[in-house]
Motif scaffolding. Structure first.
Motif, mmCIF file in Angstrom:
data_model
loop_
_atom_site.group_PDB
_atom_site.id
_atom_site.type_symbol
_atom_site.label_atom_id
_atom_site.label_comp_id
_atom_site.label_asym_id
_atom_site.label_seq_id
_atom_site.Cartn_x
_atom_site.Cartn_y
_atom_site.Cartn_z
ATOM 1 N N MET A 18 -4.560 54.803 -20.020
ATOM 2 C CA MET A 18 -4.092 54.312 -21.317
ATOM 3 C C MET A 18 -2.727 53.627 -21.253
ATOM 4 O O MET A 18 -2.558 52.512 -21.776
ATOM 5 N N PRO A 19 -1.711 54.228 -20.603
ATOM 6 C CA PRO A 19 -0.443 53.501 -20.489
ATOM 7 C C PRO A 19 -0.559 52.234 -19.655
ATOM 8 O O PRO A 19 0.112 51.232 -19.948
ATOM 9 N N LEU A 20 -1.386 52.263 -18.602
ATOM 10 C CA LEU A 20 -1.546 51.069 -17.784
ATOM 11 C C LEU A 20 -2.211 49.940 -18.572
ATOM 12 O O LEU A 20 -1.898 48.766 -18.375
ATOM 13 N N ILE A 21 -3.121 50.289 -19.455
ATOM 14 C CA ILE A 21 -3.774 49.278 -20.286
ATOM 15 C C ILE A 21 -2.783 48.667 -21.269
ATOM 16 O O ILE A 21 -2.704 47.447 -21.433
ATOM 17 N N GLY A 22 -2.029 49.506 -21.952
ATOM 18 C CA GLY A 22 -1.100 48.993 -22.958
ATOM 19 C C GLY A 22 0.201 48.478 -22.380
ATOM 20 O O GLY A 22 0.768 47.505 -22.877
ATOM 21 N N GLY A 23 0.694 49.142 -21.333
ATOM 22 C CA GLY A 23 1.988 48.786 -20.749
ATOM 23 C C GLY A 23 2.883 50.006 -20.675
ATOM 24 O O GLY A 23 3.085 50.697 -21.679
ATOM 25 N N THR A 24 3.414 50.279 -19.483
ATOM 26 C CA THR A 24 4.168 51.514 -19.263
ATOM 27 C C THR A 24 5.658 51.379 -19.550
ATOM 28 O O THR A 24 6.376 52.380 -19.528
ATOM 29 N N ARG A 25 6.152 50.198 -19.786
ATOM 30 C CA ARG A 25 7.592 49.998 -19.929
ATOM 31 C C ARG A 25 8.093 50.164 -21.348
ATOM 32 O O ARG A 25 9.291 50.029 -21.604
ATOM 33 N N ALA A 66 -3.811 42.551 -14.837
ATOM 34 C CA ALA A 66 -2.646 42.676 -15.727
ATOM 35 C C ALA A 66 -1.910 43.971 -15.404
ATOM 36 O O ALA A 66 -1.985 44.950 -16.144
ATOM 37 N N PRO A 67 -1.181 44.004 -14.274
ATOM 38 C CA PRO A 67 -0.527 45.250 -13.852
ATOM 39 C C PRO A 67 0.523 45.761 -14.825
ATOM 40 O O PRO A 67 0.865 46.942 -14.797
ATOM 41 N N ASN A 68 1.058 44.902 -15.681
ATOM 42 C CA ASN A 68 2.044 45.326 -16.680
ATOM 43 C C ASN A 68 1.422 45.605 -18.041
ATOM 44 O O ASN A 68 2.146 45.773 -19.032
ATOM 45 N N GLY A 69 0.093 45.637 -18.113
ATOM 46 C CA GLY A 69 -0.587 45.996 -19.338
ATOM 47 C C GLY A 69 -0.651 44.872 -20.355
ATOM 48 O O GLY A 69 -0.249 43.732 -20.097
ATOM 49 N N ILE A 70 -1.173 45.191 -21.517
ATOM 50 C CA ILE A 70 -1.336 44.207 -22.580
ATOM 51 C C ILE A 70 0.010 43.652 -23.048
ATOM 52 O O ILE A 70 0.161 42.450 -23.266
ATOM 53 N N LEU A 71 1.012 44.536 -23.180
ATOM 54 C CA LEU A 71 2.323 44.057 -23.619
ATOM 55 C C LEU A 71 2.941 43.117 -22.586
ATOM 56 O O LEU A 71 3.538 42.100 -22.948
ATOM 57 N N GLY A 72 2.797 43.459 -21.313
ATOM 58 C CA GLY A 72 3.307 42.584 -20.270
ATOM 59 C C GLY A 72 2.590 41.250 -20.235
ATOM 60 O O GLY A 72 3.213 40.197 -20.042
ATOM 61 N N LEU A 73 1.261 41.286 -20.445
ATOM 62 C CA LEU A 73 0.485 40.035 -20.472
ATOM 63 C C LEU A 73 0.894 39.170 -21.655
ATOM 64 O O LEU A 73 1.049 37.943 -21.518
ATOM 65 N N ALA A 74 1.079 39.794 -22.813
ATOM 66 C CA ALA A 74 1.498 39.030 -24.007
ATOM 67 C C ALA A 74 2.892 38.448 -23.811
ATOM 68 O O ALA A 74 3.152 37.298 -24.201
ATOM 69 N N LYS A 75 3.791 39.202 -23.184
ATOM 70 C CA LYS A 75 5.139 38.708 -22.943
ATOM 71 C C LYS A 75 5.130 37.543 -21.977
ATOM 72 O O LYS A 75 5.856 36.555 -22.147
ATOM 73 N N ARG A 76 4.277 37.662 -20.950
ATOM 74 C CA ARG A 76 4.193 36.582 -19.967
ATOM 75 C C ARG A 76 3.630 35.304 -20.584
ATOM 76 O O ARG A 76 4.125 34.212 -20.329
#
Length: 315
Positions: free
Chosen positions: A249-256, A299-309
């Motif tokens: 779950m955190p990996l999907i959404g983003g752990t940061r 998407a190793p940084n999750g959904i939030l990382g993908l959206a930010k990128r």
């Protein structure tokens, strides 16, 4: 910062208020059964991310803390008739102590060795519960909770409300950690523990604090579970699926960020509930594994990382 805190507080209170109003609007109890799983996953995901996301210590032992909370709550109610809220506090305290002890024993090792050690904790606790007759042993233990309050709308609605409050408190605590000096220190540990130590960051104390808070949240997340199922057994309480979901779950959404685990939990739990009803519950582990592989690869940084990128690329 103050404005963001005010917005978060209002949003959290609105979520709790919506939960209290839901029984008077929604009449089908199935939605509360499914909703309980979703908010439970939010708490589990958030608890795991405090150590696995902020500090970067991948923990495969989430099921150990969850199962401990399950059995602490069930045992205290069956033997001493302790109320659910007090059982949640006791489960959180037991999870915190277990997390602190695990931290002292395992934080000197990193990477795959730490992950294996935490996985062993699940096996040890499950074996102990198997061999304690007072906990039901391998046969399990029935838990018949007290009648819910009249205003709650029913037992399922009440346990959903309780779990919702636990999840909101867990997210608020994780957000505070992220925005405080503790979060900054944990991010330094995740980036480079040696560099953080040389810079004066109290790495050991911060890691022990992360283990303690993570264990407390996971223990509290397990405490309402006996009243949701009315029966607990070691195989269910210490299930492999709990540990897999806690990582996925955190990996999907983003752990940061505190928001990433919430997004990942809502998405994964919702899809799992739909798959359980329409296809089969046995496919959940396969589905989690495939999703986990896909996000790690794409998407190793999750959904939030993908959206930010993507937003950075658009600019």
């Amino acid at each position: 910062m103050k404005r963001n805190n005010l917005v978060f507080t209002i949003a959290a209170l609105a979520v709790i208020a919506a939960g209290f109003l839901a029984p008077s609007i929604v009449t089908n109890p199935f939605y509360f059964f499914a909703g309980y799983v979703i908010v439970q996953y939010v708490a589990i995901s958030t608890g795991w991310n405090v150590l696995g996301g902020y500090a970067g210590y991948i923990n495969f032992g989430a099921a150990a803390f969850f199962g401990l909370g399950v059995y602490i709550s069930a045992f205290l109610f069956n033997v001493f008739e302790i109320p659910l809220w007090l059982g949640i506090l006791c489960a959180a305290g037991a999870g915190a102590l277990l997390g602190l002890g695990m931290g002292y024993l395992t934080l000197q090792i990193q990477g795959v060795y730490f992950a294996i050690a935490t996985l062993g904790l699940v096996i040890v606790l499950e074996t102990i519960i198997h061999n304690i007759p007072g906990m039901g042993g391998a046969r399990g233990m029935a838990v018949y909770g007290p009648p819910p309050p009249d205003w709650s709308g029913g037992p399922v609605q009440y346990i959903f409300l309780v779990m919702l409050i636990v999840a909101v408190i867990s997210v608020a605590l994780a957000r505070w950690i992220e925005l405080s000096w503790v979060g900054r220190g944990l991010r330094a540990v995740r980036a480079s523990e040696d560099a953080a130590e040389c810079s004066g960051v109290p790495t050991l104390r911060l890691k022990l604090l992360a283990c303690t808070v993570s264990g407390a949240i996971l223990g509290a997340a397990g405490a309402p579970f006996p009243f949701y199922t009315s029966f607990v057994e070691p195989v269910t309480a210490f299930s492999l699926l709990i540990g897999l979901n806690a990582i996925a779950m955190p990996l999907i959404g983003g752990t940061r960020s505190w928001l990433g685990p919430v997004i990942g939990a809502i998405l994964l739990a919702s899809v799992q509930q739909i798959a359980t009803v329409t296809i089969s519950s046995e496919l959940n582990i396969l589905f989690v594994g495939l999703v986990l592989i896909a996000f790690v690869a794409l998407a190793p940084n999750g959904i939030l990382g993908l959206a930010k990128r993507k937003s950075g690329g658009a600019r």
